[in-house]
Design an enzyme around this catalytic site. Structure first.
Site, PDB file in Angstrom:
ATOM      1  N   CYS A  58     -16.276   8.534 -14.966  1.00 17.34           N
ATOM      2  CA  CYS A  58     -15.687   9.167 -13.795  1.00 17.34           C
ATOM      3  C   CYS A  58     -14.970   8.168 -12.894  1.00 17.34           C
ATOM      4  CB  CYS A  58     -16.739   9.929 -13.003  1.00 17.34           C
ATOM      5  SG  CYS A  58     -18.148   8.919 -12.466  1.00 17.34           S
TER       6      CYS A  58
ATOM      7  N   GLU B  17     -23.218   2.200 -13.044  1.00 20.94           N
ATOM      8  CA  GLU B  17     -22.318   1.406 -12.210  1.00 20.94           C
ATOM      9  C   GLU B  17     -22.948   0.073 -11.804  1.00 20.94           C
ATOM     10  OE1 GLU B  17     -21.423   3.749  -8.726  1.00 20.94           O
ATOM     11  OE2 GLU B  17     -23.389   4.696  -8.803  1.00 20.94           O
TER      12      GLU B  17
ATOM     13  N   HIS C 199       0.811  -1.205   0.000  1.00 18.78           N
ATOM     14  CA  HIS C 199       0.000   0.000   0.000  1.00 18.78           C
ATOM     15  C   HIS C 199       0.850   1.263   0.000  1.00 18.78           C
ATOM     16  CE1 HIS C 199      -3.856  -2.177   1.498  1.00 18.78           C
ATOM     17  NE2 HIS C 199      -3.761  -2.156   0.193  1.00 18.78           N
TER      18      HIS C 199
ATOM     19  N   ASP D 238     -17.301   0.673  -9.340  1.00 16.00           N
ATOM     20  CA  ASP D 238     -18.388  -0.225  -8.935  1.00 16.00           C
ATOM     21  C   ASP D 238     -18.857  -1.103 -10.076  1.00 16.00           C
ATOM     22  OD1 ASP D 238     -18.667   0.081  -6.221  1.00 16.00           O
ATOM     23  OD2 ASP D 238     -20.090   1.730  -6.351  1.00 16.00           O
TER      24      ASP D 238
END
Length: 577
Positions: A505, A434, A191, A458
Site C-alpha cells: 500500500c 513497515e 514542490h 516507512d
C-alpha cells in the site's frame, strides 16, 4: 515564437494565456513601543497558529486527494512554522529590534532565501520557494489579505503564466479550469512540479522572458514533456499538437477499456489492483476508476480537523460508507488509527518526543490508549457485516504487539456480543510491514496473521535510516534500493510458504517501473492512488509472469536504484501490445 524551459510535468496544454501578477504586500518598518513588544509577539504567534491550522487542513485534503508524497510537502511547511531559524529568528527581531511583525517576517524570509538560493545544490535552492510560501501565508494572516490567485474562470481552461506558483497555490488548482502552467523559476524537483505531476497538469518551469513574449488571452501551447511553449503557434504547429493530443487521449481511452476487467498478465496470472483512500467519499471514486477494492483506508482522517474524538457510531457510518460501493465480495482493508509521528491531534495531547517517527505512534499509541482503540475496533467490526472488511494494524514490530492487538479485538467482539450489536466475527486480520524487525521476522508472523501489507514509505525510511522529511536525505528514500527490494522479497517468500497473501500500500505499488519487479517477486495485491489503477492494469496485461520472475531475480543482483530503474524501464520498453 517558441520559449524553452524545464519539463516539469508531462502532457500538452492548449488554450488562452492567463498572466498572474504577484500582489506583494507593501511591508514597511514600524518601530514598536517598548511596552507593546509582547503584544506584537502575541500577534505574530496568533498568525503562526492560524497558518498551522490552515496547513493541517491543506495537508489532510492533499493526502486524501493525491497521496502521502504530496501531503508531505505541507508537513514540511508545518515544520517550518516550528523552526527556530525561521519563526524563532523573526520573533527575536520583534523582541530585540522592536520591529513590527510583518517587517521582521520579511527580513527573516529574505535572509534565509538568500542563503538557500546561493547554494550549488538545485534541490536545496528550490526549497526557498517553501520559505516564501509559508512566509506569504503568515503575511496574509498578519495583514488580513485574502487567499487565492484571482482566476476569472471564464470560458476555456487557461494556461497560467506566473513568476512562481507556491505549493499551496498549485494544490488548490482546478484541473477543469487550468489546462497547464508556466513559471519563471523552479525545477523538476520543486514542490509545485511534484504537485503538477500528481494532478496531471502539464507544466514547464524555469522559463525566462515570457513576460515580454506573452499577452493575456493569447493562444499558447505548453508541451510539458519536452519543456517548450509555443506562443501564437502557426497552423502546422497547432495541427501537430492537436494530433499528439489525440494520440495521448487515445492512450488514455485504451487504459479506460481496462475498467471493469480483471487484472491479468499476458500469460493469465491474476493479481489484484486496489486503491488507497482517505475518506468514505473516495471509495465510490476509486470504484469508478477501476479499483478492485481498497488496499488501504487511512482512518486517521476521521480524527483530524475536529475538536474531539469521533464516536463509535460516527466511525461505523464512515466505514460502512466506504465498504458499500464495493459490494459484498471486494476487499476493503481498514487500517487502524495511525496517529503520532508526523500526525498529531490537538485534542489528544501527546508528550513531546525527540524523534516522533520512532516514538509512541500507530499501534503503540493504540495499545497505550486502549479504550480509544477498542472504540475503533467495534466500529470496524460492525461495518464488517456490509462487505468484505479486513483489519490491518500499522507499525507492528514484535509478535507481542500483534498478539496484544488481537486480544483487544477479541475484547471488542465480546463487548458487542454483550450489547447484542450485529458484527462480523470472521474478519481477516493482518499487519503492515513497515518496520524492518517485522520484515525480518516475517516467517513467524506469517504463521499467525491472515495477510501482510507492505508500507514502503516507512519501510524505506527505517531500512535506510533516512528521515523522509529531511530534504538533504531525499536520495536515500528510493524504494528501488536493493536492500529494500530484498526485504520485500523475503516477506513475500515467508508469506507464500504459509499460504498467506501479501499486498503493498506504499507509493511504490503505483510506480510503473516497480510493477515488473513486484510482479516477479510474487506480490498478490497492489494498492495505489485511484488514478494509477487503469495504467497499471494496461501495463500488466502486456507482461508475461514468467519473464517478470526472471527479471526480478536479475534486478535483485544489481547494486543501485538507478541501475534497477534503468533495467525495469528497458524491460517495459520491450513489451509488445
Amino acid at each position: 515564437m517558441m520559449l524553452k524551459g524545464i519539463a516539469a510535468a508531462p502532457g500538452i496544454a492548449m488554450g488562452p494565456a492567463k498572466l498572474l501578477t504577484a500582489q506583494a504586500a507593501d511591508v514597511k518598518l514600524t518601530e514598536v513601543a517598548a511596552d507593546g513588544v509582547e503584544a506584537e509577539v502575541r500577534r505574530f504567534e496568533e498568525a503562526v497558529a492560524q497558518a498551522s491550522l490552515e496547513l493541517e487542513q491543506l495537508r489532510t485534503s492533499t493526502l486524501a486527494k493525491l497521496g502521502e508524497a504530496e501531503a508531505e510537502i505541507f508537513e514540511t511547511h508545518l515544520f517550518l512554522l516550528q523552526d527556530e531559524e525561521f519563526i524563532g529568528a523573526a520573533t527575536l527581531k520583534i523582541r530585540d529590534e522592536r520591529m513590527n511583525a510583518e517587517y521582521a517576517l520579511k527580513q527573516t524570509e529574505s535572509q534565509i532565501t538568500a542563503v538557500l538560493e546561493s547554494l550549488d545544490d538545485e534541490y536545496l535552492r528550490e526549497r526557498a520557494a517553501d520559505i516564501r510560501d509559508v512566509s506569504g501565508r503568515l503575511l496574509r494572516k498578519l495583514t488580513g489579505q485574502a487567499e487565492g490567485m484571482g482566476l476569472d474562470g471564464t470560458g476555456a481552461a487557461q494556461v497560467l503564466f506566473a513568476y512562481d506558483l507556491t505549493p499551496s497555490e498549485t494544490a488548490q488548482l482546478d484541473p477543469a479550469a487550468v489546462a497547464g502552467f508556466v513559471t519563471e523559476i523552479g525545477g523538476r524537483t520543486s514542490h509545485s512540479a511534484i504537485m503538477a505531476r500528481s494532478m496531471d497538469i502539464p507544466a514547464v518551469v524555469g522559463v525566462s522572458g515570457w513576460q515580454a513574449a506573452v499577452r493575456d488571452g493569447q493562444f499558447v501551447i505548453v508541451d510539458g514533456s519536452e519543456g517548450v511553449i509555443h506562443v501564437d503557434p502557426d497552423a502546422d504547429t497547432k495541427a501537430r499538437y492537436e494530433r499528439l493530443s489525440v494520440e495521448m487521449a487515445a492512450k488514455k481511452q485504451l487504459e479506460r477499456q481496462f475498467r471493469g476487467l480483471p487484472s491479468v498478465t499476458k500469460d493469465g496470472h491474476r493479481v489484484e489492483l486496489a486503491a488507497n483512500i482517505g475518506t468514505p467519499k473516495d471509495a465510490a471514486a476509486a470504484k469508478a476508476a477501476g479499483a478492485e477494492g481498497v488496499g488501504l483506508y487511512r482512518t486517521e482522517f476521521l480524527y483530524m480537523d475536529r475538536d474531539d474524538l469521533p464516536s463509535e457510531d460516527e466511525q461505523y457510518e464512515a466505514y460502512r460508507a466506504a465498504v458499500e460501493p464495493f459490494g459484498a465480495e471486494a476487499p476493503v482493508v481498514i487500517r487502524t488509527l495511525d496517529i503520532g509521528g508526523d500526525k498529531k491531534l490537538p485534542y489528544l495531547p501527546l508528550p513531546e518526543e525527540e524523534n516522533p517517527f520512532l516514538g509512541v505512534r500507530a499501534i503503540r499509541l493504540c495499545l497505550d490508549r486502549r479504550e480509544l482503540f477498542r472504540t475503533q475496533l467495534r466500529a470496524i467490526l460492525r461495518a464488517g457485516v456490509h462487505g468484505n472488511v479486513k483489519i490491518m494494524f500499522p507499525m507492528i514490530a514484535t509478535l507481542a504487539e500483534w498478539r496484544q492487538a488481537k486480544a483487544e479485538l477479541a475484547l471488542a467482539m465480546q463487548e458487542l456480543h454483550e450489547r447484542n450489536v450485529p458484527f462480523s466475527e470472521h474478519l481477516e486480520t493482518g499487519i503492515m510491514i513497515e518496520v524492518p524487525a517485522a520484515a525480518l521476522m516475517a516467517d513467524q508472523f506469517a504463521a499467525e496473521v491472515d495477510f501482510f501489507s507492505i508500507g514502503t514509505n516507512d519501510l524505506v525510511q527505517y531500512t535506510m535510516a533516512a528521515d523522509r522529511m529531511n530534504e538533504k536525505l531525499s536520495y536515500l528514500t528510493d524504494p528501488l534500493y536493493p536492500a529494500v527490494l530484498r526485504l520485500i522479497s523475503s516477506v513475500i517468500r515467508a508469506a507464500s510458504a504459509q499460504g498467506k497473501w501479501v499486498g503493498m500500500c506504499g507509493e511504490m505499488a503505483g510506480q510503473p517501473e516497480a510493477l515488473p519487479i513486484l510482479l516477479g517477486l510474487g506480490l498478490h495485491e497492489f494498492s495505489m492512488s485511484a488514478s494509477a489503477v487503469l495504467p497499471a492494469r494496461a501495463l500488466l496485461s502486456r507482461m508475461d509472469r514468467a519473464a517478470a520472475v526472471a527479471f526480478a531475480d536479475e534486478a535483485l543482483k544489481l547494486g543501485s536504484p538507478d541501475e534497477i530503474r534503468a533495467a525495469a524501464l528497458q524491460f517495459i520498453s520491450k513489451l509488445q501490445d
